[in-house]
Design an enzyme around this catalytic site. Structure first.
Site, PDB file in Angstrom:
ATOM      1  N   ASN A  70      11.946  11.962 -18.172  1.00 39.43           N
ATOM      2  CA  ASN A  70      11.188  10.536 -17.672  1.00 39.43           C
ATOM      3  C   ASN A  70       9.977  11.854 -16.864  1.00 39.43           C
ATOM      4  O   ASN A  70       8.643  11.262 -16.910  1.00 39.43           O
ATOM      5  CB  ASN A  70      11.391   9.835 -16.109  1.00 39.43           C
ATOM      6  N   CYS A 120       8.409   9.740  -8.763  1.00 41.78           N
ATOM      7  CA  CYS A 120      10.336  10.291  -7.214  1.00 41.78           C
ATOM      8  C   CYS A 120       9.704  11.311  -6.430  1.00 41.78           C
ATOM      9  O   CYS A 120       9.801  11.458  -4.929  1.00 41.78           O
ATOM     10  CB  CYS A 120      11.169   9.937  -8.009  1.00 41.78           C
TER      11      CYS A 120
HETATM   12  N1  PMP Z   1      16.286   7.913 -13.257  1.00 39.41           N
HETATM   13  C1  PMP Z   1      14.757   8.070 -13.503  1.00 39.41           C
HETATM   14  C2  PMP Z   1      14.917   9.011 -15.438  1.00 39.41           C
HETATM   15  C3  PMP Z   1      13.856   7.737 -13.283  1.00 39.41           C
HETATM   16  O1  PMP Z   1      12.743   8.053 -14.184  1.00 39.41           O
HETATM   17  C4  PMP Z   1      13.815   6.717 -12.324  1.00 39.41           C
HETATM   18  C5  PMP Z   1      13.063   6.401 -11.233  1.00 39.41           C
HETATM   19  N2  PMP Z   1      11.900   5.995 -12.202  1.00 39.41           N
HETATM   20  C6  PMP Z   1      15.194   6.613 -11.830  1.00 39.41           C
HETATM   21  C7  PMP Z   1      16.023   7.308 -12.457  1.00 39.41           C
HETATM   22  C8  PMP Z   1      15.052   5.931  -9.788  1.00 39.41           C
HETATM   23  O2  PMP Z   1      14.563   4.871 -10.899  1.00 39.41           O
HETATM   24  P1  PMP Z   1      15.087   3.631  -8.950  1.00 39.41           P
HETATM   25  O3  PMP Z   1      14.097   4.551  -8.160  1.00 39.41           O
HETATM   26  O4  PMP Z   1      14.407   3.010  -9.991  1.00 39.41           O
HETATM   27  O5  PMP Z   1      16.392   3.546  -8.495  1.00 39.41           O
END
Ligand code: PMP
Length: 386
Positions: free
Chosen positions: A150, A324
């Site tokens: 990501n 994150c």
């Molecule tokens: N996995 C990946 C690869 C992410 O990029 C993200 C954040 N978009 C997440 C998990 C966690 O997603 P969420 O905060 O929507 O639960």
């Protein structure tokens, strides 16, 4: 006007999805667990939505479990599987560049007697089958490797990893959030057993996602309650979210091919222009096996944060890495895993385009960035001009 090049962090909900959701907030408010007509109507749309999402990844309808999003799907897939299958082994393999949720889940499982091996990646962020094989023991029950990263956008050899797992009788989980809507995903072809998808990454609402659980894979539920979602995820179904995710899939199936072509053009313009116009700039991640919408750079002698703030002043939204963990001062664990020094990791900038990106957004970055880098380097004690 805001120029937005941070689609990896968040995407707007497609207006057609918004329209599809609205009736489910008021007129079509039924609970699928109710036995009356309003409940039956909700069950019908719930199952239709499940079918649409299953079709998108070549799964069967019963293999889709709705969750609150990617974090929950990663928890349910990995912790749920580990706790259910502990008697078969207590060893799990992940890569060094997994999303922070996977690293923290792995750490949490340590409390339950699991050991976790982290496979290193090469300078481009690719894991190798050889390095995975070296870490497999007779106690290994699960391998979790993200479909694509990501941050740096590197795509992993998912088919090969899936094949290896199947041969070794090890369950394979992949967090496919960064890849969905950009790479066609086929869980059968790739031998995937468990897979995380989120709705917002395909222009659906936030707070909804799925865990794909292949038939025959046994997992424990982590949510105790009324037994919805085949007992694997209790709690009244988020019908507006589910309808929205299905509509987002529907649109994506029609648009993906053209969108990917457009993103590749934008990405390649960014890479070419920035590397040409800015001395001592480098591309992070794989030069070829990378997401079509991801350009990730490193500039000698400057801080990515300073660059981000200058861009912000110009109305351009970019990122230095994963949203994150953007509020910590630590450099990205992904960039460090590539072998970069701390100062190199701090000098990185991530640009990701999406459905509503236009040529004017790309032009704005290409025009603004070289001057900003030059300005910051003049002030930087770290930068030595040759
Ligand atoms: N996995 C990946 C690869 C992410 O990029 C993200 C954040 N978009 C997440 C998990 C966690 O997603 P969420 O905060 O929507 O639960």
């Amino acid at each position: 006007m805001n120029k937005y090049l941070d689609y990896q962090s968040s995407k707007p909900v497609d207006p057609r999805v918004v329209k599809a959701i609205i009736p489910y907030l008021h007129d079509k408010f039924g609970n699928p667990s109710s036995l009356h007509k309003t409940g039956d109507d909700a069950t019908e749309i719930l199952e239709e939505s499940r079918q649409t999402i299953a079709g998108f990844i070549n799964a069967d309808k019963d293999e889709i479990i709705f969750t609150s999003g990617a974090t929950e799907s990663n928890n349910l897939g990995i912790i749920g599987f580990a706790l259910r299958n502990k008697e078969k082994g207590n060893h799990i393999i992940i890569s060094e560049i997994e999303h922070i949720s996977i690293h923290n889940i792995a750490k949490y499982l340590g409390k339950f007697g699991f050991t976790v091996s982290k496979v290193p990646v090469d300078q481009y962020g690719r894991v190798s089958l050889k390095k995975i094989k070296e870490r497999i023991t007779d106690k290994t029950i699960l391998i979790s490797i993200g479909y694509a990263n990501n941050e740096i956008g590197t795509i992993q050899p998912i088919s090969e990893i899936g094949k290896l797992c199947r041969e070794k009788n090890i369950t394979f989980h992949t967090d496919a959030v960064a890849a969905e809507g950009l790479i066609p995903i086929d869980v059968k072809k790739d031998n995937i057993d468990l897979m995380t998808l989120s709705s917002n990454d395909i222009y659906g609402p936030k707070g909804i996602g799925i865990l794909y659980v292949r038939k025959g894979i046994r997992i424990n539920s982590l949510m105790i309650g009324g037994g919805q979602e085949r007992g694997l995820r209790s709690g009244t179904e988020n019908m507006p979210g589910i309808v929205g995710m299905a509509k987002a899939v529907d649109i994506m199936e029609k648009k993906m091919k053209d969108e990917v072509k457009r993103f590749i053009d934008y990405r390649d313009q960014l890479v070419k222009n920035i590397l040409e116009k800015i001395p001592k700039s480098y591309l992070n991640g794989h030069p070829v096996d990378r997401l079509p919408n991801n350009a990730h750079f490193r500039f000698d002698g400057i801080e990515g944060e300073s660059l981000l703030l200058l861009m912000k002043d110009k109305g351009i939204s970019v990122s230095t890495g994963s949203a994150c963990s953007s509020k910590t001062l630590e450099p990205s664990h992904t960039l460090i895993a590539l072998g970069l020094l701390h100062e190199e990791a701090h000098g990185s900038l991530q640009l990701t385009c999406g459905r509503f990106t236009g040529q004017e957004d790309i032009d704005a970055v290409v025009n603004a960035l070289p001057g900003m880098v030059k300005r910051l380097r003049k002030l930087s004690p770290l930068y030595v001009e040759e």
